[in-house]
Structures are given as structure tokens and as C-alpha cells.
Design an enzyme around this catalytic site. Structure first.
Site, mmCIF file in Angstrom:
data_model
loop_
_atom_site.group_PDB
_atom_site.id
_atom_site.type_symbol
_atom_site.label_atom_id
_atom_site.label_comp_id
_atom_site.label_asym_id
_atom_site.label_seq_id
_atom_site.Cartn_x
_atom_site.Cartn_y
_atom_site.Cartn_z
ATOM 1 N N ASP A 1 2.615 -9.246 36.110
ATOM 2 C CA ASP A 1 2.698 -10.617 35.635
ATOM 3 C C ASP A 1 3.644 -11.364 36.579
ATOM 4 O O ASP A 1 4.437 -10.739 37.291
ATOM 5 C CB ASP A 1 3.229 -10.619 34.203
ATOM 6 C CG ASP A 1 3.428 -12.020 33.680
ATOM 7 O OD1 ASP A 1 2.456 -12.794 33.669
ATOM 8 O OD2 ASP A 1 4.567 -12.343 33.293
ATOM 9 N N ASP B 1 5.388 -15.201 36.138
ATOM 10 C CA ASP B 1 6.512 -15.944 35.578
ATOM 11 C C ASP B 1 7.183 -15.129 34.477
ATOM 12 O O ASP B 1 6.551 -14.739 33.495
ATOM 13 C CB ASP B 1 6.044 -17.290 35.024
ATOM 14 C CG ASP B 1 7.166 -18.310 34.928
ATOM 15 O OD1 ASP B 1 8.323 -17.941 35.217
ATOM 16 O OD2 ASP B 1 6.903 -19.466 34.571
#
EC number: 3.1.3.-
Length: 267
Positions: free
Chosen positions: A13, A15
Site C-alpha cells: 500500500d 499512503d
């Protein structure tokens, strides 16, 4: 119990995991260097379908991380691959940004805009250019029984300063209230996005770990796809929230920095 040493590919992932807003999280770049030294690999994975991979490549470059476009995978691209496997060159009513429209056109789909055009699918993305007319037309087709797909189910997209903007999940609920129908969702936390990645990149599930800061998307994706999961506490999920949750990851680390240090120690 899964063995971290056996993981060959890390799905990251972005952010909250690799960066926060416009700043890299401490140790993120070192983590990529450790993977390279150990002949392991990575792929950035995002649910945000309002942008294409090049937008993320440019952002990462601004943060000091230069990489090839093929190292970024979005729920938008996952949806194009899923639909190409179902019906190549299908006619699609797409609720999406110009960047997502471009991605679908490049994948060989015909985009239709109005009523009376008999699309094969209605596809809902994170459409920051949404209009009432777009939603109305989509609802008409969905109510008629046209197959309905969504790129991802996130209700809100996080912004800097702790703020949010409504995401595709909010539009899913709007459409459901009008039509009584919900879409087949491709992106996190559903296994489809992992299956598509395995098909594209040739990964085996036993070699993959999903790494992220959100339990209900990132970690739930790994659980649903039966791959290893690593939660990092550098973004949305705190230690207390993790301990109180009923979603369990295989591994828990404060950030990618500590995960990298463990990989070095275990080698």
C-alpha cells in the site's frame, strides 16, 4: 504460521505505508534496497482509480523514489484486466475520471455515454468529475439489469490535514438506494485484485505478502485471497486499534523500517 523468509513479493500500500501525504515514511527507501539485496521484489498497490499508474510514478519520483511504471498497480487497471478476461472490447458505461477513461480505451473497450446505447457493463470508479446526469444514466442501466462493476469500495479518500473526500463507496450507496443493486467489486479487500495480479505478473500466492496500514482493506485483502499479511502501524491503524480489532495479520510492525530490519536479521 507463515515464514517471512519465504516471501518473494511484497504488495505495498502507499499512503500510510510508504509515505504520508508528501513525505516518505522513515525507512521506506531502505526497505526497497533490502528487498533488492535479497532478490525479493515489490509492487505498489492502490485502490484509488481516479489516477493511473503514471500519476503515482510521478508522485513517487517527486518524493525521491524513481521506478518503472510496471511497479504500480491500481484498482482501475485490475478492473480492465478482469473485464478483458470476461469480454474483450466490451461496451462500457464508465463513471470515471478522464485518466480512468483513457485507461479503459487503451485496454480496447468502447465507452458509451448516454441512454439507448446498450452497454455490456456499467463500471463505477472514483469519479471526481461525477455529475447528477452521469449517476442518473448509470442508475437507469443498472435498474435494467446491466452487469455492474466497481473498481473499489472505499467510502472516503484521505486528504492532508486529516480531511476526507467522498470516494467510490459513497457512490455505491447512492446507486444502491436508487436501484437496490450493489456491484461486484474488484479492488481491495476483495480477492479478485490479487488473482489479477497473479495472472499478470506470474506470482504464486504462497510467495506473496500484502503490506498495509488499513485492516479493513489491506489486511482483509490478504485474508480473503489467502496470502500472507503484514500490518504496519505507520498510518491509519494504531497499536490499540489493532489489538481491539477482530482482523489479525500474520505480522505486525511499527513501519517498513522494522520489517526491513527483520528481513535482514532472518536472512
Amino acid at each position: 504460521m507463515r515464514d517471512l523468509r519465504e516471501i518473494k513479493y511484497f504488495l505495498l500500500d502507499m499512503d500510510g505505508t510508504f509515505y504520508l501525504g508528501d513525505e516518505l515514511i522513515d525507512g521506506s527507501m531502505d526497505f526497497l534496497d533490502i528487498l533488492k539485496m535479497q532478490d525479493k521484489d515489490f509492487l505498489f498497490l492502490t485502490n484509488n482509480s481516479s489516477k493511473n499508474r503514471m500519476a503515482y510514478v510521478e508522485k513517487l519520483k517527486r518524493l525521491g523514489c524513481e521506478l518503472e511504471p510496471d511497479k504500480v498497480f491500481t484498482s482501475g487497471e485490475a478492473t480492465t484486466i478482469y473485464l478483458k478476461n470476461m469480454k474483450p472490447k466490451a461496451k462500457i458505461l464508465l463513471l470515471g475520471t478522464p485518466l480512468l477513461e483513457e485507461e479503459f480505451i487503451d485496454a480496447g473497450f468502447e465507452l458509451v455515454k448516454g441512454r439507448g446505447e446498450s452497454p455490456d457493463y456499467v463500471v463505477l470508479g472514483f469519479d471526481t468529475t461525477i455529475t447528477y446526469e452521469k449517476l442518473w444514466i448509470a442508475c437507469d442501466y443498472i435498474r435494467e439489469g446491466i452487469p455492474y462493476i466497481a473498481t473499489h469500495p472505499d467510502y472516503n479518500c484521505p486528504l492532508e490535514g486529516g480531511k476526507f473526500m467522498p470516494d467510490a463507496g459513497a457512490m455505491i450507496d447512492f446507486i444502491a438506494a436508487s436501484t437496490g443493486r450493489r456491484p461486484h467489486v474488484i479492488g481491495k479487500p476483495n480477492a479478485d485484485i490479487i488473482n489479477v495480479i497473479c495472472d499478470k505478473y506470474g506470482y504464486n500466492k504462497e510467495d506473496i505478502a500484502m503490506v498495509g496500514d488499513r485492516l479493513y482493506t489491506d489486511i482483509k485483502t490478504g485474508i480473503n485471497a489467502d496470502i500472507a499479511t503484514v500490518v504496519v502501524l505507520s498510518g491509519e491503524t494504531s497499536r490499540i486499534q489493532y489489538e481491539e480489532s477482530d482482523i489479525d495479520a500474520d505480522f505486525v510492525y511499527p513501519s517498513l523500517k522494522e520489517l526491513g530490519e527483520d528481513l535482514k536479521r532472518l536472512k
